[in-house]
Write a protein that holds these residues in place. Structure first.
Motif, PDB file in Angstrom:
ATOM      1  N   ASN A  30      -6.149 -32.958 -16.013  1.00 31.56           N
ATOM      2  CA  ASN A  30      -6.764 -32.778 -17.323  1.00 31.56           C
ATOM      3  C   ASN A  30      -6.270 -33.801 -18.326  1.00 31.56           C
ATOM      4  O   ASN A  30      -7.038 -34.479 -19.007  1.00 31.56           O
ATOM      5  CB  ASN A  30      -6.420 -31.376 -17.804  1.00 31.56           C
ATOM      6  CG  ASN A  30      -7.584 -30.716 -18.467  1.00 31.56           C
ATOM      7  OD1 ASN A  30      -8.474 -31.407 -18.929  1.00 31.56           O
ATOM      8  ND2 ASN A  30      -7.577 -29.426 -18.525  1.00 31.56           N
TER       9      ASN A  30
ATOM     10  N   SER B 190     -16.169 -36.150 -26.540  1.00 28.66           N
ATOM     11  CA  SER B 190     -16.325 -35.175 -25.467  1.00 28.66           C
ATOM     12  C   SER B 190     -17.780 -34.952 -25.092  1.00 28.66           C
ATOM     13  O   SER B 190     -18.062 -34.316 -24.111  1.00 28.66           O
ATOM     14  CB  SER B 190     -15.715 -33.854 -25.883  1.00 28.66           C
ATOM     15  OG  SER B 190     -16.517 -33.293 -26.883  1.00 28.66           O
TER      16      SER B 190
ATOM     17  N   ARG C 297     -18.381 -37.969 -20.317  1.00 29.01           N
ATOM     18  CA  ARG C 297     -18.439 -36.561 -19.943  1.00 29.01           C
ATOM     19  C   ARG C 297     -18.108 -36.351 -18.477  1.00 29.01           C
ATOM     20  O   ARG C 297     -17.464 -35.378 -18.122  1.00 29.01           O
ATOM     21  CB  ARG C 297     -19.839 -36.033 -20.246  1.00 29.01           C
ATOM     22  CG  ARG C 297     -19.812 -34.727 -20.945  1.00 29.01           C
ATOM     23  CD  ARG C 297     -21.171 -34.371 -21.432  1.00 29.01           C
ATOM     24  NE  ARG C 297     -22.125 -34.367 -20.340  1.00 29.01           N
ATOM     25  CZ  ARG C 297     -23.385 -34.036 -20.483  1.00 29.01           C
ATOM     26  NH1 ARG C 297     -23.820 -33.710 -21.662  1.00 29.01           N
ATOM     27  NH2 ARG C 297     -24.210 -34.045 -19.475  1.00 29.01           N
ATOM     28  N   GLY C 298     -18.528 -37.317 -17.645  1.00 30.11           N
ATOM     29  CA  GLY C 298     -18.226 -37.177 -16.230  1.00 30.11           C
ATOM     30  C   GLY C 298     -16.743 -37.213 -15.954  1.00 30.11           C
ATOM     31  O   GLY C 298     -16.221 -36.436 -15.149  1.00 30.11           O
TER      32      GLY C 298
ATOM     33  N   LEU D 151     -14.322 -36.367 -18.064  1.00 26.35           N
ATOM     34  CA  LEU D 151     -13.724 -35.118 -18.542  1.00 26.35           C
ATOM     35  C   LEU D 151     -13.995 -33.977 -17.576  1.00 26.35           C
ATOM     36  O   LEU D 151     -13.107 -33.176 -17.283  1.00 26.35           O
ATOM     37  CB  LEU D 151     -14.293 -34.771 -19.910  1.00 26.35           C
ATOM     38  CG  LEU D 151     -13.736 -35.558 -21.075  1.00 26.35           C
ATOM     39  CD1 LEU D 151     -14.475 -35.204 -22.332  1.00 26.35           C
ATOM     40  CD2 LEU D 151     -12.274 -35.242 -21.247  1.00 26.35           C
ATOM     41  N   GLU D 152     -15.221 -33.924 -17.072  1.00 28.58           N
ATOM     42  CA  GLU D 152     -15.548 -32.829 -16.158  1.00 28.58           C
ATOM     43  C   GLU D 152     -14.761 -32.924 -14.865  1.00 28.58           C
ATOM     44  O   GLU D 152     -14.370 -31.902 -14.302  1.00 28.58           O
ATOM     45  CB  GLU D 152     -17.034 -32.834 -15.855  1.00 28.58           C
ATOM     46  CG  GLU D 152     -17.791 -31.930 -16.772  1.00 28.58           C
ATOM     47  CD  GLU D 152     -19.266 -32.139 -16.643  1.00 28.58           C
ATOM     48  OE1 GLU D 152     -20.002 -31.394 -17.256  1.00 28.58           O
ATOM     49  OE2 GLU D 152     -19.668 -33.065 -15.921  1.00 28.58           O
TER      50      GLU D 152
ATOM     51  N   TYR E   2     -11.433 -31.358 -15.656  1.00 28.46           N
ATOM     52  CA  TYR E   2     -11.473 -29.896 -15.700  1.00 28.46           C
ATOM     53  C   TYR E   2     -11.611 -29.314 -14.298  1.00 28.46           C
ATOM     54  O   TYR E   2     -10.999 -28.304 -13.964  1.00 28.46           O
ATOM     55  CB  TYR E   2     -12.641 -29.423 -16.559  1.00 28.46           C
ATOM     56  CG  TYR E   2     -12.582 -29.876 -17.997  1.00 28.46           C
ATOM     57  CD1 TYR E   2     -11.369 -29.955 -18.653  1.00 28.46           C
ATOM     58  CD2 TYR E   2     -13.726 -30.215 -18.687  1.00 28.46           C
ATOM     59  CE1 TYR E   2     -11.312 -30.364 -19.956  1.00 28.46           C
ATOM     60  CE2 TYR E   2     -13.669 -30.624 -19.994  1.00 28.46           C
ATOM     61  CZ  TYR E   2     -12.468 -30.701 -20.618  1.00 28.46           C
ATOM     62  OH  TYR E   2     -12.413 -31.107 -21.912  1.00 28.46           O
ATOM     63  N   PHE E   3     -12.434 -29.970 -13.487  1.00 25.38           N
ATOM     64  CA  PHE E   3     -12.675 -29.495 -12.116  1.00 25.38           C
ATOM     65  C   PHE E   3     -11.374 -29.451 -11.326  1.00 25.38           C
ATOM     66  O   PHE E   3     -11.015 -28.437 -10.731  1.00 25.38           O
ATOM     67  CB  PHE E   3     -13.685 -30.445 -11.460  1.00 25.38           C
ATOM     68  CG  PHE E   3     -14.226 -29.986 -10.151  1.00 25.38           C
ATOM     69  CD1 PHE E   3     -15.360 -29.204 -10.100  1.00 25.38           C
ATOM     70  CD2 PHE E   3     -13.621 -30.358  -8.986  1.00 25.38           C
ATOM     71  CE1 PHE E   3     -15.876 -28.796  -8.901  1.00 25.38           C
ATOM     72  CE2 PHE E   3     -14.130 -29.962  -7.778  1.00 25.38           C
ATOM     73  CZ  PHE E   3     -15.258 -29.171  -7.737  1.00 25.38           C
TER      74      PHE E   3
ATOM     75  N   SER F  88      -8.809 -26.814 -12.707  1.00 22.02           N
ATOM     76  CA  SER F  88      -9.074 -25.421 -12.346  1.00 22.02           C
ATOM     77  C   SER F  88      -8.920 -25.213 -10.843  1.00 22.02           C
ATOM     78  O   SER F  88      -8.560 -24.124 -10.411  1.00 22.02           O
ATOM     79  CB  SER F  88     -10.462 -25.005 -12.800  1.00 22.02           C
ATOM     80  OG  SER F  88     -11.422 -25.844 -12.235  1.00 22.02           O
ATOM     81  N   PHE F  89      -9.152 -26.285 -10.067  1.00 23.54           N
ATOM     82  CA  PHE F  89      -8.870 -26.176  -8.633  1.00 23.54           C
ATOM     83  C   PHE F  89      -7.396 -25.876  -8.388  1.00 23.54           C
ATOM     84  O   PHE F  89      -7.045 -25.017  -7.579  1.00 23.54           O
ATOM     85  CB  PHE F  89      -9.264 -27.478  -7.933  1.00 23.54           C
ATOM     86  CG  PHE F  89      -9.015 -27.475  -6.465  1.00 23.54           C
ATOM     87  CD1 PHE F  89      -9.913 -26.876  -5.609  1.00 23.54           C
ATOM     88  CD2 PHE F  89      -7.879 -28.047  -5.926  1.00 23.54           C
ATOM     89  CE1 PHE F  89      -9.684 -26.860  -4.256  1.00 23.54           C
ATOM     90  CE2 PHE F  89      -7.639 -28.035  -4.574  1.00 23.54           C
ATOM     91  CZ  PHE F  89      -8.547 -27.440  -3.735  1.00 23.54           C
TER      92      PHE F  89
ATOM     93  N   VAL G  57      -6.499 -22.201  -9.490  1.00 23.91           N
ATOM     94  CA  VAL G  57      -6.902 -21.202  -8.503  1.00 23.91           C
ATOM     95  C   VAL G  57      -6.054 -21.319  -7.243  1.00 23.91           C
ATOM     96  O   VAL G  57      -5.722 -20.314  -6.608  1.00 23.91           O
ATOM     97  CB  VAL G  57      -8.407 -21.344  -8.215  1.00 23.91           C
ATOM     98  CG1 VAL G  57      -8.830 -20.426  -7.099  1.00 23.91           C
ATOM     99  CG2 VAL G  57      -9.189 -21.006  -9.442  1.00 23.91           C
TER     100      VAL G  57
END
Lengths: 137, 198
Positions: free
Chosen positions: A47, A67, A73-74, A76-77, A80-81, A84-85, A88
């Motif tokens: 991140n 943002s 945007r790609g 940043l995403e 985040y991806f 969060s991986f 989890v």
């Protein structure tokens, strides 16, 4: 000063998290749950890196402006991806270990609680002390 | 955590269209609109929510698969009748590659009016997207085929011996959902600016 209370609170959170993790390992003489806070420890880094990459052109941390422009945007995403991986994964790894009866379920709960406390410490530190005006680190 | 500046738009110079639905009752419509104005800049942006949600689904999918594989190989008392083979890994790997391929395509590349060599770029992008989506759907179908051929057709429909088959199907369904959420979430709402203050 509000900063002093924040520092003490964050330090006690971190100490509690490490204590829970050590307990989950040492009580059941099985040191595999020590991996859980390590996963939570590296979770914020994608991140941070992607925000730094995306906001680098704006003179550091211009995240609110950038943002939603489409070329950042790609990036940043992706950050985040991956973050969060990892988050989890920090819950999934002890669940898998306890489901396969390699560690005990109590060790799973203790290590997940400890890892979440460590992760909350990192989030709280970033939220409280690293402002958007100055770059990370 | 995002720290958005509060939007400095007054209600006076930007009149908002009021909805005249059956629920419109004078002051409570105003209360709802003010409440939404108050929390709308504290909610996570579309980019954040799409990225986090897709990552969570992807991670849950892979951990479901790992859980099934570890459980099927570590149970030794009565061993699981179907051993874990390489063919169980193939749908998940193909789903992951399809997720990467599909999400490398932006919506600007799919629409034809690109300035330099427009038609060619759009055709190539459409070909890549088609390949990616068909790979995703094919691996989803492959996962169901593995579950049915290895487990259901041999009467293993419940309990521990069919657990890994359900894990493979669940993994690929979750990864497919993740890739579609990421794709449509990224490319769906780009036309209208989410933050009118900027």
């Amino acid at each position: 000063m509000a900063g002093m209370k924040t520092i003490i609170g964050l330090a006690s959170l971190l100490a509690t998290g490490i204590l829970l993790t050590i307990l989950s390992c040492a009580l059941y003489v099985n040191w595999l749950p020590i991996l859980v806070p390590l996963i939570f420890l590296i979770a914020p880094f994608p991140n941070m890196l992607c925000e730094r990459i995306a906001g680098g052109g704006a003179g550091g941390g211009g995240r609110d402006i950038w943002s939603d422009s489409s070329d950042h945007r790609g990036v940043l995403e992706t950050g985040y991806f991956i973050t969060s991986f990892f988050v989890v994964s920090g819950v999934g790894l002890p669940y898998v270990l306890s489901h396969a009866e390699i560690i005990r379920p109590e060790a799973m709960f203790l290590s997940v609680a400890g890892g979440l406390l460590v992760y909350g410490t990192i989030l709280g530190y970033v939220h409280a002390f690293i402002t958007a005006e100055e770059p990370y680190m | 955590m995002p720290r958005y500046q509060p939007l400095s738009l007054d209600a006076s110079d930007s009149p908002r269209p009021r909805s005249k639905t059956a629920f419109y009752c004078g002051w409570c419509g105003d209360v709802v609109i003010q409440l939404f104005d108050g929390i709308s800049h504290k909610l996570p942006s579309r980019t954040e929510s799409v990225g986090y949600l897709a990552g969570v689904l992807f991670a849950i999918g892979w951990w479901v698969f790992i859980d099934g594989a570890v459980y099927a190989t570590s149970r030794t008392e009565p061993p699981v009748p179907v051993p874990v083979a390489f063919v169980d890994w193939v749908p998940g790997i193909l789903s992951t590659i399809a997720l990467i391929i599909v999400n490398l395509i932006d919506r600007e590349m799919l629409s034809a009016e690109s300035d330099i060599g427009g038609g060619s770029v759009a055709t190539k992008a459409q070909g890549c997207a088609f390949l990616g989506v068909s790979m995703a759907l094919g691996s989803l179908g492959g996962a169901f085929a593995v579950m049915i051929l290895k487990y259901t057709m041999h009467g293993r429909t419940a309990g521990d011996e069919a657990y890994f088959g359900f894990c493979i199907s669940g993994q690929n369904a979750l990864i497919f959902a993740s890739s579609m959420i990421l794709w449509f979430g990224r490319n769906g709402g780009g036309s209208e600016p989410p933050f009118p203050g900027y």
